[in-house]
Design a protein around this motif. Structure first.
Motif: not given
Ligand SMILES: NC(=O)c1ccc[n+]([C@@H]2O[C@H](COP(=O)([O-])OP(=O)(O)OC[C@H]3O[C@@H](n4cnc5c(N)ncnc54)[C@H](OP(=O)(O)O)[C@@H]3O)[C@@H](O)[C@H]2O)c1
Length: 289
Positions: A22, A68, A181-182, A184-186, A188, A193, A268
Protein backbone atom coordinates in the motif's frame (compact mmCIF):
# COMPACT_ATOMS: atom_id res chain seq x y z
CA UNK A 1 6.74 6.81 8.66
CA UNK A 2 5.02 3.72 10.09
CA UNK A 3 7.23 1.60 12.37
CA UNK A 4 6.41 -2.03 13.12
CA UNK A 5 7.87 -4.03 16.02
CA UNK A 6 8.00 -7.83 15.97
CA UNK A 7 8.55 -7.61 12.21
CA UNK A 8 10.54 -10.86 12.21
CA UNK A 9 7.55 -12.66 13.76
CA UNK A 10 4.47 -14.04 12.04
CA UNK A 11 1.98 -11.20 12.55
CA UNK A 12 4.43 -8.32 12.29
CA UNK A 13 6.08 -9.66 9.16
CA UNK A 14 2.77 -10.17 7.37
CA UNK A 15 1.66 -6.70 8.40
CA UNK A 16 4.82 -5.24 6.87
CA UNK A 17 4.10 -7.09 3.61
CA UNK A 18 0.57 -5.67 3.52
CA UNK A 19 1.93 -2.19 4.25
CA UNK A 20 4.46 -2.51 1.42
CA UNK A 21 1.58 -3.36 -0.93
CA UNK A 22 0.00 0.00 0.00
CA UNK A 23 2.91 2.37 0.67
CA UNK A 24 6.38 3.14 -0.71
CA UNK A 25 9.09 1.26 1.20
CA UNK A 26 10.63 4.48 2.54
CA UNK A 27 7.43 5.10 4.55
CA UNK A 28 7.85 1.83 6.42
CA UNK A 29 10.33 0.98 9.17
CA UNK A 30 10.84 -1.96 11.48
CA UNK A 31 12.17 -2.31 15.01
CA UNK A 32 13.57 -5.82 15.43
CA UNK A 33 15.65 -7.70 17.96
CA UNK A 34 17.97 -9.06 15.30
CA UNK A 35 18.37 -6.89 12.18
CA UNK A 36 20.02 -9.76 10.29
CA UNK A 37 16.62 -11.47 10.22
CA UNK A 38 15.19 -8.41 8.43
CA UNK A 39 17.98 -8.00 5.86
CA UNK A 40 15.58 -8.73 3.00
CA UNK A 41 13.37 -5.85 4.15
CA UNK A 42 16.40 -3.53 4.26
CA UNK A 43 17.25 -4.64 0.72
CA UNK A 44 13.76 -3.57 -0.33
CA UNK A 45 14.20 -0.08 1.13
CA UNK A 46 12.56 -0.55 4.54
CA UNK A 47 14.34 1.21 7.43
CA UNK A 48 15.58 -1.51 9.78
CA UNK A 49 16.71 -0.59 13.27
CA UNK A 50 17.62 -2.78 16.20
CA UNK A 51 15.18 -2.54 19.10
CA UNK A 52 14.69 -4.83 22.08
CA UNK A 53 11.80 -4.43 24.53
CA UNK A 54 14.39 -5.15 27.22
CA UNK A 55 16.60 -2.21 26.15
CA UNK A 56 14.60 1.05 26.30
CA UNK A 57 17.35 3.17 24.68
CA UNK A 58 17.40 0.92 21.62
CA UNK A 59 13.62 1.40 21.27
CA UNK A 60 13.79 5.20 21.39
CA UNK A 61 16.27 5.08 18.50
CA UNK A 62 14.26 2.48 16.59
CA UNK A 63 11.00 4.46 16.95
CA UNK A 64 12.50 7.78 15.80
CA UNK A 65 10.33 9.54 13.21
CA UNK A 66 7.28 7.29 13.67
CA UNK A 67 4.01 9.01 12.85
CA UNK A 68 2.50 5.68 13.85
CA UNK A 69 3.96 2.73 15.72
CA UNK A 70 2.59 -0.81 15.66
CA UNK A 71 3.54 -2.43 18.96
CA UNK A 72 3.31 -6.18 18.54
CA UNK A 73 2.75 -7.65 21.99
CA UNK A 74 5.43 -9.85 23.55
CA UNK A 75 4.98 -13.59 23.86
CA UNK A 76 5.38 -13.46 27.67
CA UNK A 77 2.99 -13.33 30.57
CA UNK A 78 2.45 -11.36 33.76
CA UNK A 79 4.78 -8.67 35.02
CA UNK A 80 7.56 -9.72 32.64
CA UNK A 81 5.22 -9.04 29.74
CA UNK A 82 3.82 -5.77 31.01
CA UNK A 83 7.30 -4.46 31.91
CA UNK A 84 8.44 -5.01 28.31
CA UNK A 85 5.32 -3.27 27.04
CA UNK A 86 5.86 -0.39 29.47
CA UNK A 87 9.41 0.02 28.14
CA UNK A 88 8.02 0.23 24.62
CA UNK A 89 5.22 2.66 25.48
CA UNK A 90 7.62 4.93 27.39
CA UNK A 91 10.09 4.81 24.51
CA UNK A 92 7.32 5.72 22.07
CA UNK A 93 6.47 8.80 24.16
CA UNK A 94 10.16 9.77 24.34
CA UNK A 95 10.58 9.33 20.60
CA UNK A 96 7.57 11.57 19.89
CA UNK A 97 5.49 8.90 18.17
CA UNK A 98 2.19 10.26 16.81
CA UNK A 99 -0.09 7.25 17.40
CA UNK A 100 0.43 3.82 18.94
CA UNK A 101 -1.38 0.73 17.71
CA UNK A 102 -1.11 -2.28 19.97
CA UNK A 103 -1.93 -5.93 19.28
CA UNK A 104 -4.36 -6.64 22.10
CA UNK A 105 -6.80 -9.54 22.07
CA UNK A 106 -10.55 -9.96 22.17
CA UNK A 107 -11.61 -10.46 25.76
CA UNK A 108 -8.89 -8.13 27.12
CA UNK A 109 -10.06 -7.30 30.63
CA UNK A 110 -8.70 -7.09 34.15
CA UNK A 111 -11.22 -9.76 35.12
CA UNK A 112 -10.39 -12.21 32.31
CA UNK A 113 -9.76 -15.83 33.22
CA UNK A 114 -6.89 -15.82 30.66
CA UNK A 115 -3.62 -14.33 31.89
CA UNK A 116 -2.71 -12.84 28.48
CA UNK A 117 -6.01 -10.92 28.38
CA UNK A 118 -5.29 -9.46 31.81
CA UNK A 119 -1.81 -8.42 30.57
CA UNK A 120 -3.42 -6.80 27.53
CA UNK A 121 -5.80 -4.85 29.78
CA UNK A 122 -2.85 -3.56 31.83
CA UNK A 123 -1.04 -2.55 28.64
CA UNK A 124 -4.16 -0.77 27.33
CA UNK A 125 -4.16 1.20 30.61
CA UNK A 126 -0.55 2.24 29.92
CA UNK A 127 -1.53 3.42 26.44
CA UNK A 128 -4.54 5.34 27.76
CA UNK A 129 -2.29 7.09 30.31
CA UNK A 130 0.11 8.41 27.63
CA UNK A 131 -2.42 10.96 26.40
CA UNK A 132 -1.35 10.03 22.86
CA UNK A 133 -3.80 8.82 20.21
CA UNK A 134 -3.87 5.01 20.46
CA UNK A 135 -5.66 1.99 19.08
CA UNK A 136 -5.87 -1.45 20.67
CA UNK A 137 -6.44 -4.13 18.04
CA UNK A 138 -8.69 -6.61 19.82
CA UNK A 139 -7.47 -9.55 17.75
CA UNK A 140 -9.42 -12.79 17.68
CA UNK A 141 -7.79 -15.94 19.01
CA UNK A 142 -5.27 -17.21 16.48
CA UNK A 143 -6.48 -20.22 14.52
CA UNK A 144 -2.88 -21.43 14.78
CA UNK A 145 -3.45 -21.87 18.54
CA UNK A 146 -6.33 -24.27 17.82
CA UNK A 147 -4.09 -26.13 15.36
CA UNK A 148 -1.46 -26.38 18.06
CA UNK A 149 -3.99 -27.96 20.48
CA UNK A 150 -5.10 -30.27 17.68
CA UNK A 151 -1.62 -31.45 16.73
CA UNK A 152 -1.55 -34.59 18.95
CA UNK A 153 -4.90 -35.65 17.45
CA UNK A 154 -3.80 -35.14 13.90
CA UNK A 155 -2.79 -38.76 13.38
CA UNK A 156 -4.63 -40.47 16.25
CA UNK A 157 -8.01 -38.81 15.61
CA UNK A 158 -8.47 -38.40 19.38
CA UNK A 159 -9.00 -34.85 20.61
CA UNK A 160 -8.59 -35.05 24.39
CA UNK A 161 -8.75 -31.57 25.91
CA UNK A 162 -10.45 -29.78 28.81
CA UNK A 163 -14.05 -28.62 28.52
CA UNK A 164 -14.16 -25.52 26.33
CA UNK A 165 -16.56 -23.11 24.69
CA UNK A 166 -16.92 -21.64 21.20
CA UNK A 167 -13.97 -19.54 20.02
CA UNK A 168 -13.94 -17.24 16.98
CA UNK A 169 -10.66 -18.64 15.62
CA UNK A 170 -8.99 -16.02 13.42
CA UNK A 171 -6.21 -16.15 10.83
CA UNK A 172 -2.89 -14.31 11.10
CA UNK A 173 -3.06 -13.14 7.52
CA UNK A 174 -6.51 -11.56 7.87
CA UNK A 175 -5.43 -9.81 11.07
CA UNK A 176 -2.24 -8.55 9.42
CA UNK A 177 -4.15 -7.19 6.45
CA UNK A 178 -6.67 -5.46 8.73
CA UNK A 179 -3.81 -3.97 10.75
CA UNK A 180 -2.26 -2.53 7.59
CA UNK A 181 -5.68 -1.16 6.59
CA UNK A 182 -6.08 0.58 9.96
CA UNK A 183 -2.52 1.95 9.82
CA UNK A 184 -3.09 3.43 6.37
CA UNK A 185 -6.45 4.94 7.38
CA UNK A 186 -4.96 6.67 10.40
CA UNK A 187 -7.36 7.47 13.20
CA UNK A 188 -10.17 5.18 12.07
CA UNK A 189 -10.28 3.62 15.55
CA UNK A 190 -9.67 5.35 18.88
CA UNK A 191 -9.00 3.05 21.83
CA UNK A 192 -10.05 -0.61 21.60
CA UNK A 193 -11.45 -1.85 18.29
CA UNK A 194 -14.45 -4.18 18.20
CA UNK A 195 -13.31 -7.83 18.30
CA UNK A 196 -11.50 -8.61 15.02
CA UNK A 197 -12.68 -12.14 14.45
CA UNK A 198 -13.04 -15.01 12.05
CA UNK A 199 -16.49 -15.76 10.61
CA UNK A 200 -17.70 -18.33 13.18
CA UNK A 201 -17.11 -19.48 16.75
CA UNK A 202 -16.26 -23.19 17.06
CA UNK A 203 -15.79 -25.34 20.14
CA UNK A 204 -13.65 -28.47 19.94
CA UNK A 205 -16.72 -30.62 19.17
CA UNK A 206 -17.14 -28.52 16.03
CA UNK A 207 -13.40 -28.58 15.40
CA UNK A 208 -13.52 -32.42 15.52
CA UNK A 209 -16.30 -32.42 12.91
CA UNK A 210 -14.31 -30.02 10.75
CA UNK A 211 -11.18 -32.17 11.01
CA UNK A 212 -13.20 -35.24 10.02
CA UNK A 213 -14.68 -33.45 7.01
CA UNK A 214 -11.29 -32.17 5.86
CA UNK A 215 -9.42 -35.47 6.25
CA UNK A 216 -12.23 -37.99 5.60
CA UNK A 217 -11.18 -39.75 8.84
CA UNK A 218 -13.09 -39.92 12.15
CA UNK A 219 -12.15 -37.56 14.96
CA UNK A 220 -13.49 -37.99 18.49
CA UNK A 221 -13.60 -35.29 21.13
CA UNK A 222 -13.28 -36.31 24.78
CA UNK A 223 -13.25 -34.01 27.79
CA UNK A 224 -10.20 -34.31 30.03
CA UNK A 225 -10.70 -32.97 33.58
CA UNK A 226 -8.70 -29.79 34.19
CA UNK A 227 -6.48 -31.44 36.84
CA UNK A 228 -5.63 -34.36 34.56
CA UNK A 229 -4.81 -31.99 31.67
CA UNK A 230 -2.52 -30.01 33.97
CA UNK A 231 -0.74 -33.20 35.11
CA UNK A 232 -0.34 -34.36 31.49
CA UNK A 233 1.07 -31.01 30.44
CA UNK A 234 3.55 -31.02 33.33
CA UNK A 235 4.53 -34.61 32.52
CA UNK A 236 5.32 -33.49 28.97
CA UNK A 237 7.88 -31.09 30.45
CA UNK A 238 5.95 -27.82 30.47
CA UNK A 239 6.64 -25.53 33.45
CA UNK A 240 3.71 -24.99 35.85
CA UNK A 241 3.00 -21.40 34.67
CA UNK A 242 2.61 -22.65 31.09
CA UNK A 243 0.31 -25.49 32.17
CA UNK A 244 -1.81 -22.96 34.09
CA UNK A 245 -1.77 -20.56 31.14
CA UNK A 246 -3.04 -23.26 28.79
CA UNK A 247 -5.75 -24.28 31.23
CA UNK A 248 -6.83 -20.68 31.60
CA UNK A 249 -7.55 -20.53 27.86
CA UNK A 250 -10.16 -23.27 28.32
CA UNK A 251 -11.62 -21.57 31.40
CA UNK A 252 -11.97 -18.31 29.48
CA UNK A 253 -13.46 -20.10 26.47
CA UNK A 254 -16.00 -21.82 28.75
CA UNK A 255 -16.94 -18.39 30.08
CA UNK A 256 -17.57 -17.19 26.52
CA UNK A 257 -14.71 -14.68 26.46
CA UNK A 258 -13.78 -15.56 22.84
CA UNK A 259 -17.22 -16.35 21.43
CA UNK A 260 -18.30 -13.05 19.87
CA UNK A 261 -18.23 -12.92 16.07
CA UNK A 262 -18.00 -9.41 14.70
CA UNK A 263 -18.16 -8.07 11.11
CA UNK A 264 -15.40 -5.44 11.57
CA UNK A 265 -12.55 -7.66 10.31
CA UNK A 266 -14.51 -8.52 7.16
CA UNK A 267 -15.22 -4.83 6.56
CA UNK A 268 -11.54 -3.92 6.96
CA UNK A 269 -10.22 -6.55 4.55
CA UNK A 270 -13.15 -6.34 2.11
CA UNK A 271 -13.99 -10.06 2.21
CA UNK A 272 -15.12 -12.77 4.58
CA UNK A 273 -12.20 -13.74 6.85
CA UNK A 274 -10.82 -17.27 6.38
CA UNK A 275 -12.96 -19.95 7.99
CA UNK A 276 -11.29 -22.36 10.41
CA UNK A 277 -11.96 -25.20 7.98
CA UNK A 278 -9.88 -23.49 5.27
CA UNK A 279 -7.04 -22.85 7.70
CA UNK A 280 -7.03 -26.44 8.91
CA UNK A 281 -7.04 -27.71 5.35
CA UNK A 282 -4.25 -25.37 4.35
CA UNK A 283 -2.08 -26.24 7.36
CA UNK A 284 -2.54 -30.00 7.18
CA UNK A 285 -2.45 -30.54 3.44
CA UNK A 286 0.52 -28.21 3.02
CA UNK A 287 2.58 -30.11 5.60
CA UNK A 288 1.51 -33.58 4.45
CA UNK A 289 2.63 -32.90 0.89
N1 LIG B 1 -4.52 -13.25 19.43
C1 LIG B 1 -4.05 -14.41 19.81
O1 LIG B 1 -4.74 -15.43 19.77
C2 LIG B 1 -2.64 -14.60 20.24
C3 LIG B 1 -2.15 -15.90 20.48
C4 LIG B 1 -0.81 -16.03 20.81
C5 LIG B 1 -0.01 -14.91 20.94
N2 LIG B 1 -0.54 -13.68 20.71
C6 LIG B 1 0.27 -12.43 20.82
O2 LIG B 1 0.51 -11.94 19.50
C7 LIG B 1 1.91 -11.65 19.37
C8 LIG B 1 2.33 -11.74 17.92
O3 LIG B 1 2.03 -13.04 17.44
P1 LIG B 1 2.99 -13.77 16.42
O4 LIG B 1 2.29 -15.00 16.02
O5 LIG B 1 3.49 -12.82 15.40
O6 LIG B 1 4.21 -14.18 17.39
P2 LIG B 1 5.72 -14.50 16.99
O7 LIG B 1 5.80 -15.01 15.59
O8 LIG B 1 6.27 -15.31 18.10
O9 LIG B 1 6.41 -13.04 16.99
C9 LIG B 1 6.76 -12.39 18.17
C10 LIG B 1 7.74 -11.28 17.81
O10 LIG B 1 8.12 -10.61 19.01
C11 LIG B 1 9.53 -10.39 18.93
N3 LIG B 1 10.10 -10.27 20.26
C12 LIG B 1 10.10 -11.19 21.25
N4 LIG B 1 10.77 -10.71 22.32
C13 LIG B 1 11.22 -9.47 21.98
C14 LIG B 1 11.99 -8.48 22.63
N5 LIG B 1 12.45 -8.66 23.88
N6 LIG B 1 12.25 -7.34 21.97
C15 LIG B 1 11.80 -7.15 20.71
N7 LIG B 1 11.06 -8.03 20.04
C16 LIG B 1 10.79 -9.20 20.66
C17 LIG B 1 10.06 -11.62 18.24
O11 LIG B 1 11.35 -11.35 17.73
P3 LIG B 1 12.30 -12.51 17.13
O12 LIG B 1 11.83 -12.71 15.72
O13 LIG B 1 13.64 -11.93 17.25
O14 LIG B 1 12.08 -13.73 17.99
C18 LIG B 1 9.02 -11.79 17.13
O15 LIG B 1 9.30 -10.97 16.05
C19 LIG B 1 2.56 -12.64 20.33
O16 LIG B 1 3.85 -12.20 20.68
C20 LIG B 1 1.60 -12.65 21.49
O17 LIG B 1 1.81 -11.54 22.36
C21 LIG B 1 -1.82 -13.51 20.37
Amino acid sequence: MIIVTGATGKLGRRTVEHLLARLPADRVGVSVRDPRKAQDLADRGVRVRQGSFDDPASLVHAFEGAEQLLLVSLDRTGDECVTGHRNAVDAAVKAGVGRILYTSQMGASHGSRFQACRDHARTEDLLRATGLPWTALRNGFYASSALHFLEPARHTGRIALPADGPVAWTGHNDLAEATAAILTDEGCFEGPTPPLTGPAALDFDAVAETAAQVTGRPFTRTVVPDDAFREQTLAQGAPAPIADLLLSIFAAARAGEFTAVDPTLARLIGREPAAFRAQLKHAWTQEVR
